[in-house]
Design a protein around this motif. Structure first.
Motif, mmCIF file in Angstrom:
data_model
loop_
_atom_site.group_PDB
_atom_site.id
_atom_site.type_symbol
_atom_site.label_atom_id
_atom_site.label_comp_id
_atom_site.label_asym_id
_atom_site.label_seq_id
_atom_site.Cartn_x
_atom_site.Cartn_y
_atom_site.Cartn_z
ATOM 1 N N GLU A 176 38.032 38.363 34.732
ATOM 2 C CA GLU A 176 38.573 37.047 34.378
ATOM 3 C C GLU A 176 37.829 35.965 35.154
ATOM 4 O O GLU A 176 37.674 36.051 36.371
ATOM 5 C CB GLU A 176 40.069 36.987 34.705
ATOM 6 C CG GLU A 176 40.727 35.705 34.252
ATOM 7 C CD GLU A 176 42.214 35.660 34.551
ATOM 8 O OE1 GLU A 176 42.879 34.718 34.095
ATOM 9 O OE2 GLU A 176 42.708 36.567 35.255
ATOM 10 N N SER B 264 39.907 25.908 36.404
ATOM 11 C CA SER B 264 40.886 24.919 36.875
ATOM 12 C C SER B 264 41.015 23.834 35.822
ATOM 13 O O SER B 264 40.048 23.531 35.110
ATOM 14 C CB SER B 264 40.431 24.297 38.198
ATOM 15 O OG SER B 264 40.339 25.271 39.211
ATOM 16 N N SER C 161 39.411 20.942 31.503
ATOM 17 C CA SER C 161 39.240 22.203 32.224
ATOM 18 C C SER C 161 37.822 22.315 32.768
ATOM 19 O O SER C 161 36.868 21.781 32.191
ATOM 20 C CB SER C 161 39.552 23.390 31.315
ATOM 21 O OG SER C 161 38.655 23.443 30.229
ATOM 22 N N LYS D 34 45.225 26.245 38.452
ATOM 23 C CA LYS D 34 44.136 27.224 38.558
ATOM 24 C C LYS D 34 44.660 28.588 38.142
ATOM 25 O O LYS D 34 45.788 28.948 38.456
ATOM 26 C CB LYS D 34 43.621 27.253 40.007
ATOM 27 C CG LYS D 34 42.415 28.151 40.221
ATOM 28 C CD LYS D 34 41.853 27.985 41.619
ATOM 29 C CE LYS D 34 40.806 29.043 41.925
ATOM 30 N NZ LYS D 34 39.648 28.974 41.013
ATOM 31 N N ASN D 35 43.821 29.365 37.443
ATOM 32 C CA ASN D 35 44.274 30.666 36.938
ATOM 33 C C ASN D 35 44.128 31.792 37.961
ATOM 34 O O ASN D 35 44.701 32.864 37.795
ATOM 35 C CB ASN D 35 43.520 31.039 35.654
ATOM 36 C CG ASN D 35 42.034 31.241 35.885
ATOM 37 O OD1 ASN D 35 41.438 30.635 36.785
ATOM 38 N ND2 ASN D 35 41.414 32.085 35.085
ATOM 39 N N ASP E 177 47.954 27.647 42.073
ATOM 40 C CA ASP E 177 47.115 28.784 41.707
ATOM 41 C C ASP E 177 47.986 29.840 41.027
ATOM 42 O O ASP E 177 49.130 29.559 40.664
ATOM 43 C CB ASP E 177 46.338 29.321 42.918
ATOM 44 C CG ASP E 177 47.239 29.910 44.006
ATOM 45 O OD1 ASP E 177 48.436 30.108 43.755
ATOM 46 O OD2 ASP E 177 46.730 30.187 45.110
ATOM 47 N N ASN E 178 47.480 31.042 40.855
ATOM 48 C CA ASN E 178 48.244 32.050 40.112
ATOM 49 C C ASN E 178 49.389 32.647 40.921
ATOM 50 O O ASN E 178 50.115 33.504 40.424
ATOM 51 C CB ASN E 178 47.318 33.178 39.637
ATOM 52 C CG ASN E 178 46.768 33.995 40.794
ATOM 53 O OD1 ASN E 178 46.760 33.546 41.938
ATOM 54 N ND2 ASN E 178 46.300 35.190 40.511
#
Length: 534
Positions: free
Chosen positions: A399, A403, A413, A489-490, A516-517
């Protein structure tokens, strides 16, 4: 009437006995018995009885079809649902609002969202329940933007709002961290008089918390007229997500003072609060308290404890807890242990955790990356090469970090080394100026967080254009000085970007919120709410 009476009292066996002893059965008798099974959670029996009804040649109505479709939805039976759809078409009932709504609901729950949408669009008449079911279907299938668009269409068509519709659109706004849309729905809640509904209030508390506005979230909670366990749990969970363990613990105590017993979900939230701040002893205390109150810790509670122990460097204790649990360890537990091994450079346990994860989640590239990072943090570059070779050979896709930031109703993004944004030249120039200004304050970048076997200058260059730095710079260029810069953020924020945000908040005088995640980080005046523990 007797069947209905027994059903409402939960005595389905007695209801079935009355049904079986009837000499003559009308359509209403069959409908009532099928509905009794559906309402009491026995969908298989409802479906079986409906099949018998058809075989005996009895007429059936939209009520029986709706009941048995609801049974299929509760039991996730896609094949049976399609068969019932065929029966609906043959019986010319597809235009019936009750049947159509039940049909789109079962398709959505079985993850056939395109079929659900086809049914919805083909319906000549749609009730507010139909609209809310379709919105809920989009949310259940993670199609949050589609849910928001459908809500907008419903408003334009003058559809009467209901609490289920509001809850769905709030869930969609929370998932997208769409603060502006969340505020607009909050205004609708106030105008429509839904502010007294505990479930709507819980959704509002959640949407503000997930959008990074914990003050507004607590304000909604404080103004609630009534508070059920779900609302208390939502607020405690929100404080935990925002690294506010003291507030979470205080709320936990106040909840009990209000004569509400903490549920299993409450303990998940309070244990998460302890994990985020490394409060191992407090976490152990709540874990034991849960047992004392007669609640059996589940996999999620054990996962929280493994996380707490691992984050505080008690890797062996965390491993022992996994080994002595009354059930098999989940991917979440091994993943938490592996992440802790990366922070505390415990290669031995990391290898064990990684091997377990490779079996449980063979298609998760993140596990390979984590193991590679454990080796890199310990300077074992040959093992890093082997781990990355294994990742390539497995054909599992990693992945990519991304962000995004919302500016004037538009989401922008960024990825590391972004080149496609229309203003990317300005962004890089502004970031270079900012970094020069930050260097005067002593910021040089934390190159130990780049886990590539290259020279230090090259590491600095790789870290320089991380996605969250680009998103922050764009926010700095576009947002007024008094508006917090909110970045989503992922993946987990890296140590260098974390230090960058702290210094940037001091140099620019801006409040920065990064989700974040895993959690929220609130940067203000050179400090972060996480207390350097995340």
């Amino acid at each position: 009437m007797l069947i209905n009476f027994y059903s409402k009292c939960g005595a389905v066996d007695h209801a079935r006995k009355v049904f079986d002893e009837m000499r003559l059965r009308s359509v209403v008798s069959w409908n009532t018995m099928i509905g009794a099974y559906t309402q009491n959670g026995n969908g298989v029996a409802a479906l079986s009885l409906f099949g018998r009804m058809l075989r005996e040649g009895s007429e059936f109505s939209e009520f029986a079809l709706s009941s048995v479709l609801c049974a299929c939805a509760a039991n996730f039976l896609p094949v049976e649902s399609k068969q019932l759809h065929a029966l609906v078409v043959k019986s010319s009932m597809e235009s019936n609002a009750f049947v159509g709504t039940a049909l789109l609901d079962v398709y959505a729950k079985c993850r056939f969202i395109n079929d659900a949408l086809h049914v919805f669009e083909a319906m000549p008449e749609k009730s507010d329940v139909t609209w809310s079911s379709m919105m809920a279907g989009f949310v259940q299938n993670d199609l949050y933007e589609e849910a928001l668009r459908l809500f907008l269409t419903a408003q334009r068509n003058g559809v009467e709002m209901n609490v289920f519709m509001i809850s769905s659109v709030l869930c969609a706004s929370a998932a997208l961290a769409a603060l502006i849309q969340g505020k607009q729905v909050h205004a609708i809640v106030c105008k429509a008089g839904f502010g007294a509904n505990e479930y709507v209030v819980s959704s509002l508390v959640d949407v503000y918390a997930r959008c990074g506005s914990i003050k507004q979230s607590h304000s909604v909670f404080s103004e609630a007229e009534k508070r059920n366990v779900i609302l208390w749990n939502t607020m405690i969970s929100s404080f935990a997500r925002h690294a506010r363990p003291l507030e979470a613990m205080m709320l936990f105590e106040k909840m009990q003072q209000a004569f509400l017993y903490p549920s299993e979900v409450t303990y998940v939230s309070i244990l998460s609060a302890c994990a985020h701040m490394g409060l191992a002893e407090k976490g152990r205390m709540y874990f034991d308290m849960m047992k004392e109150q007669g609640l059996n810790p589940g996999a999620v509670h054990y996962s929280c404890m493994v996380d707490i122990l691992g984050r505080t460097g008690r890797i062996d204790e965390a491993k022992d807890m996994i080994d002595t649990m009354p059930f098999e360890a989940t991917a979440s537990m091994w993943g938490s242990l592996l992440a802790s091994c990366r922070v505390h450079k415990n290669v031995e346990v990391a290898v064990v955790a990684a091997r377990k994860l490779f079996k449980i989640e063979p298609n998760n590239a993140g596990n390979h990356v984590l193991l590679s990072n454990v080796y890199a943090a310990s300077g074992r570059w040959d093992d890093v090469a082997s781990a990355r070779k294994l990742l390539k050979s497995s054909e599992v896709k990693k992945e990519k970090g991304k962000s995004w930031i919302e500016i004037k109703d538009s989401v922008h993004s960024f990825m590391v080394g972004e080149r496609s944004h229309p203003r990317i030249g300005e962004i890089y120039a502004r970031l270079d100026d900012l970094l020069k200004e930050m260097e005067k304050s002593g910021f040089r970048g934390q190159i130990e967080h780049d886990l590539h076997d290259v020279e230090d200058d090259c590491k600095r260059e790789l870290l320089k254009h991380h996605s969250e730095k680009l998103a922050f710079t764009f926010g700095l260029m576009c947002l007024p000085w008094y508006v917090p810069i909110r970045i989503m953020k992922n993946l987990r924020i890296c140590g260098d970007c974390h230090q960058f945000m702290k210094v940037a908040s001091a140099v620019t005088g801006r409040e920065i919120v990064v989700r974040d995640n895993n959690r929220f980080h609130h940067f203000r005046e050179g400090m972060c709410s996480c207390g350097e523990f995340w």
